[in-house]
Design a protein around this motif. Sequence first.
Motif, PDB file in Angstrom:
ATOM      1  N   LEU A 101      35.698 -44.905 -18.366  1.00 33.61           N
ATOM      2  CA  LEU A 101      36.331 -46.025 -18.900  1.00 33.61           C
ATOM      3  C   LEU A 101      37.153 -45.703 -20.265  1.00 33.61           C
ATOM      4  N   GLY A 102      38.307 -46.197 -20.231  1.00 30.14           N
ATOM      5  CA  GLY A 102      39.439 -46.048 -21.304  1.00 30.14           C
ATOM      6  C   GLY A 102      39.632 -47.529 -21.544  1.00 30.14           C
ATOM      7  N   GLY A 103      40.583 -47.295 -22.752  1.00 33.85           N
ATOM      8  CA  GLY A 103      41.424 -48.830 -23.040  1.00 33.85           C
ATOM      9  C   GLY A 103      40.308 -49.346 -24.251  1.00 33.85           C
ATOM     10  N   HIS A 104      41.048 -50.367 -24.755  1.00 36.51           N
ATOM     11  CA  HIS A 104      40.162 -51.101 -25.723  1.00 36.51           C
ATOM     12  C   HIS A 104      39.413 -51.923 -25.324  1.00 36.51           C
ATOM     13  N   CYS A 105      39.395 -52.494 -24.137  1.00 37.91           N
ATOM     14  CA  CYS A 105      38.870 -53.677 -23.495  1.00 37.91           C
ATOM     15  C   CYS A 105      37.467 -53.436 -22.587  1.00 37.91           C
ATOM     16  N   ILE A 106      37.655 -52.689 -21.399  1.00 37.12           N
ATOM     17  CA  ILE A 106      36.629 -52.502 -20.474  1.00 37.12           C
ATOM     18  C   ILE A 106      35.670 -51.534 -21.146  1.00 37.12           C
ATOM     19  N   PRO A 107      35.781 -50.702 -21.749  1.00 38.88           N
ATOM     20  CA  PRO A 107      34.423 -49.957 -22.313  1.00 38.88           C
ATOM     21  C   PRO A 107      33.662 -50.774 -23.406  1.00 38.88           C
ATOM     22  N   ILE A 108      34.272 -51.582 -24.012  1.00 42.43           N
ATOM     23  CA  ILE A 108      33.894 -52.362 -25.106  1.00 42.43           C
ATOM     24  C   ILE A 108      33.361 -53.937 -24.982  1.00 42.43           C
ATOM     25  N   ASP A 109      34.234 -54.676 -24.345  1.00 41.00           N
ATOM     26  CA  ASP A 109      33.897 -56.096 -24.294  1.00 41.00           C
ATOM     27  C   ASP A 109      32.688 -56.496 -23.791  1.00 41.00           C
ATOM     28  N   PRO A 110      32.108 -55.762 -22.461  1.00 40.84           N
ATOM     29  CA  PRO A 110      30.890 -56.418 -22.151  1.00 40.84           C
ATOM     30  C   PRO A 110      29.765 -55.952 -23.037  1.00 40.84           C
ATOM     31  N   PHE A 111      29.834 -55.350 -24.048  1.00 39.55           N
ATOM     32  CA  PHE A 111      28.722 -55.232 -24.877  1.00 39.55           C
ATOM     33  C   PHE A 111      28.637 -56.449 -26.067  1.00 39.55           C
ATOM     34  N   TYR A 112      30.183 -57.029 -26.025  1.00 39.54           N
ATOM     35  CA  TYR A 112      30.037 -58.251 -27.082  1.00 39.54           C
ATOM     36  C   TYR A 112      29.190 -59.139 -26.414  1.00 39.54           C
ATOM     37  N   LEU A 113      29.308 -59.482 -25.063  1.00 36.29           N
ATOM     38  CA  LEU A 113      28.545 -60.377 -24.334  1.00 36.29           C
ATOM     39  C   LEU A 113      26.939 -60.100 -24.304  1.00 36.29           C
ATOM     40  N   THR A 114      26.670 -58.878 -24.232  1.00 33.73           N
ATOM     41  CA  THR A 114      25.236 -58.441 -24.113  1.00 33.73           C
ATOM     42  C   THR A 114      24.633 -58.674 -25.553  1.00 33.73           C
ATOM     43  N   TRP A 115      25.310 -58.214 -26.499  1.00 29.27           N
ATOM     44  CA  TRP A 115      24.908 -58.347 -28.035  1.00 29.27           C
ATOM     45  C   TRP A 115      24.587 -60.054 -28.243  1.00 29.27           C
ATOM     46  N   LYS A 116      25.544 -60.685 -28.034  1.00 37.56           N
ATOM     47  CA  LYS A 116      25.403 -62.212 -28.125  1.00 37.56           C
ATOM     48  C   LYS A 116      24.425 -62.817 -27.305  1.00 37.56           C
ATOM     49  N   ALA A 117      24.035 -62.201 -25.961  1.00 37.41           N
ATOM     50  CA  ALA A 117      23.194 -62.962 -25.266  1.00 37.41           C
ATOM     51  C   ALA A 117      21.784 -62.858 -25.874  1.00 37.41           C
ATOM     52  N   ARG A 118      21.594 -61.597 -26.849  1.00 37.83           N
ATOM     53  CA  ARG A 118      20.195 -61.344 -27.254  1.00 37.83           C
ATOM     54  C   ARG A 118      20.004 -62.725 -27.996  1.00 37.83           C
ATOM     55  N   GLU A 119      20.763 -63.309 -28.792  1.00 39.13           N
ATOM     56  CA  GLU A 119      20.435 -64.575 -29.684  1.00 39.13           C
ATOM     57  C   GLU A 119      19.983 -65.556 -29.038  1.00 39.13           C
ATOM     58  N   TYR A 120      20.357 -65.737 -27.661  1.00 44.01           N
ATOM     59  CA  TYR A 120      19.792 -66.574 -26.769  1.00 44.01           C
ATOM     60  C   TYR A 120      18.584 -66.158 -25.652  1.00 44.01           C
ATOM     61  N   GLU A 121      18.056 -64.963 -26.294  1.00 44.71           N
ATOM     62  CA  GLU A 121      16.872 -64.241 -25.719  1.00 44.71           C
ATOM     63  C   GLU A 121      17.009 -64.086 -23.952  1.00 44.71           C
ATOM     64  N   VAL A 122      18.092 -63.841 -23.763  1.00 38.69           N
ATOM     65  CA  VAL A 122      18.629 -63.320 -22.461  1.00 38.69           C
ATOM     66  C   VAL A 122      18.884 -61.786 -22.230  1.00 38.69           C
ATOM     67  N   ASN A 123      18.492 -61.085 -21.427  1.00 38.24           N
ATOM     68  CA  ASN A 123      18.732 -59.749 -21.119  1.00 38.24           C
ATOM     69  C   ASN A 123      19.962 -59.574 -20.118  1.00 38.24           C
ATOM     70  N   THR A 124      21.023 -58.893 -20.478  1.00 33.45           N
ATOM     71  CA  THR A 124      22.153 -58.996 -19.150  1.00 33.45           C
ATOM     72  C   THR A 124      21.879 -57.598 -18.808  1.00 33.45           C
ATOM     73  N   LYS A 125      21.095 -57.531 -18.066  1.00 34.12           N
ATOM     74  CA  LYS A 125      20.446 -56.040 -17.430  1.00 34.12           C
ATOM     75  C   LYS A 125      21.798 -55.524 -16.431  1.00 34.12           C
ATOM     76  N   PHE A 126      22.498 -56.382 -15.597  1.00 37.21           N
ATOM     77  CA  PHE A 126      23.450 -56.086 -14.562  1.00 37.21           C
ATOM     78  C   PHE A 126      24.655 -55.484 -15.372  1.00 37.21           C
ATOM     79  N   ILE A 127      25.074 -56.138 -16.447  1.00 33.09           N
ATOM     80  CA  ILE A 127      26.241 -55.630 -17.421  1.00 33.09           C
ATOM     81  C   ILE A 127      25.974 -54.404 -18.107  1.00 33.09           C
ATOM     82  N   GLU A 128      24.791 -54.279 -18.569  1.00 35.47           N
ATOM     83  CA  GLU A 128      24.106 -53.099 -19.220  1.00 35.47           C
ATOM     84  C   GLU A 128      24.020 -51.773 -18.305  1.00 35.47           C
ATOM     85  N   LEU A 129      23.512 -52.011 -17.235  1.00 35.95           N
ATOM     86  CA  LEU A 129      23.624 -50.997 -16.155  1.00 35.95           C
ATOM     87  C   LEU A 129      24.883 -50.433 -15.947  1.00 35.95           C
TER      88      LEU A 129
END
Length: 458
Positions: free
Chosen positions: A288-316
């Motif tokens: 993946l390239g560009g500023h968005c797709i390689p990066i943006d999903p990890f913004y949500l996975t990081w924030k989700a940890r604050e709510y004790e949620v594991n975003t397994k699908f996105i991280e995979l």
Amino acid sequence: MNYKKELLEKIKSKKAVIGIIGMGYVGLPLGLTFAKKDFFVLGFDIDDNKTVLLNSGKSYIKHIDAKIIKELVDKKKFEATSDFTRLPECDAIIICVPTPLNEHREPDMTFVENTAKTIQKYLRKGQLISLESTTYPGTTEELLLPLFESAPNVRLPITNSSEFITNNQKLIVGKDFFLAFSPEREDPGNKDFSTSTIPKIVGGVTKACQEVAVSLYNQIVTKTVPVSSPRVAEAAKLLENIYRSVNIALVNELKMVFEKMNIDIWEVIDAAKTKPFGFQAFYPGPGLGGHCIPIDPFYLTWKAREYEVNTKFIELAGEINTFQPYHVVEKAIEVLNEHHKTLKGSKILILGVAYKKNIDDMRESPSLKLIEILRDKGAEVDYNDPYLPKLPPTRKYKYDLISVELRKDLIRLYDLLILATDHDDYDYDFIRKHAKLILDTRNAFKIKGLKEDNIYKA
């Protein structure tokens, strides 16, 4: 004073001064779009080289025409500056700065935070601030809002004057200043959609913020999409890019499975997309390239940890896509082995370092990772890209490479060519005729209908 009414009137009459912070792939086209709609635009950037080029009517982004910049500069509708003390001149300030990941693949909010602190320093009553940088849900209200509400020495405009007086009263959002999130949706090089024709999602902190922000963006886009809060707007942008990341990961994984079965993934996709409903084609690649797709999903996975949620699908999905450059190198080793060569000591030419075809944008390009892996394994690596004559330094990579010519005598020197970016400028038949071996990560040679006797896919 009714700051909302005053600002709405300025926007409607196009007397509002628009400040854009960040003159990159998002901020520059946005600023030019406002200027073309007869607003005066101040483009802020910390890079003096950019501001000098822009003020002389030149472009440093290939798909942005310098003639347009020069025309707007000459008409005094656009000016670039690195002087942030001029922020009080602006009625609307739009933030278009990078939001990368750090070495731990966590959000690096340095650019947004530093920009917000600069705005805080020069904030005056009656201004709209809109954040366009992609980020995690909550950024606008949790990071920006407290800074602006507690701004010291807030400037108050003096009636019929360009001067300001300072006041240390606490600001009230929706009354004294206005705050919104409106995610960028730029697609560099896309001739079918431009800044003005892509619908604009807008989420204001209050109803008044929403009204002002929608009014502003209505001046330049064909359609605004108001949502109930900045969090919804922030989440919508992440959903758009996570959707693409997950689907690209799916076809990348299927590509690796089908390779083992001697099935061509591109032929499979072409067959599947004949279904007129329930299927959208996504295509594999070298990563993946560009500023968005390689990066943006990890913004949500990081924030989700604050709510004790594991975003397994996105991280995979992220893991699969991150692995693709390594898969390409594994295929390169296989191809060379078939021809009694080892990767170590081989001369490799990467075709294309932009993250997608026909542009000069190399942000997060998988080609940069390919160069790193190949070098680490002992290969001699060069590149060619008609849009990037020299590899500029990035946050992670500092390559000292220039684009080599695609002459037949030079092409023959390389043991393997790896097509990473399928630019239309390439003469694929010429390349095929003179290359010893080609590893095609984009199916470009097959699409051109060329013989595949020396062409392999990855």
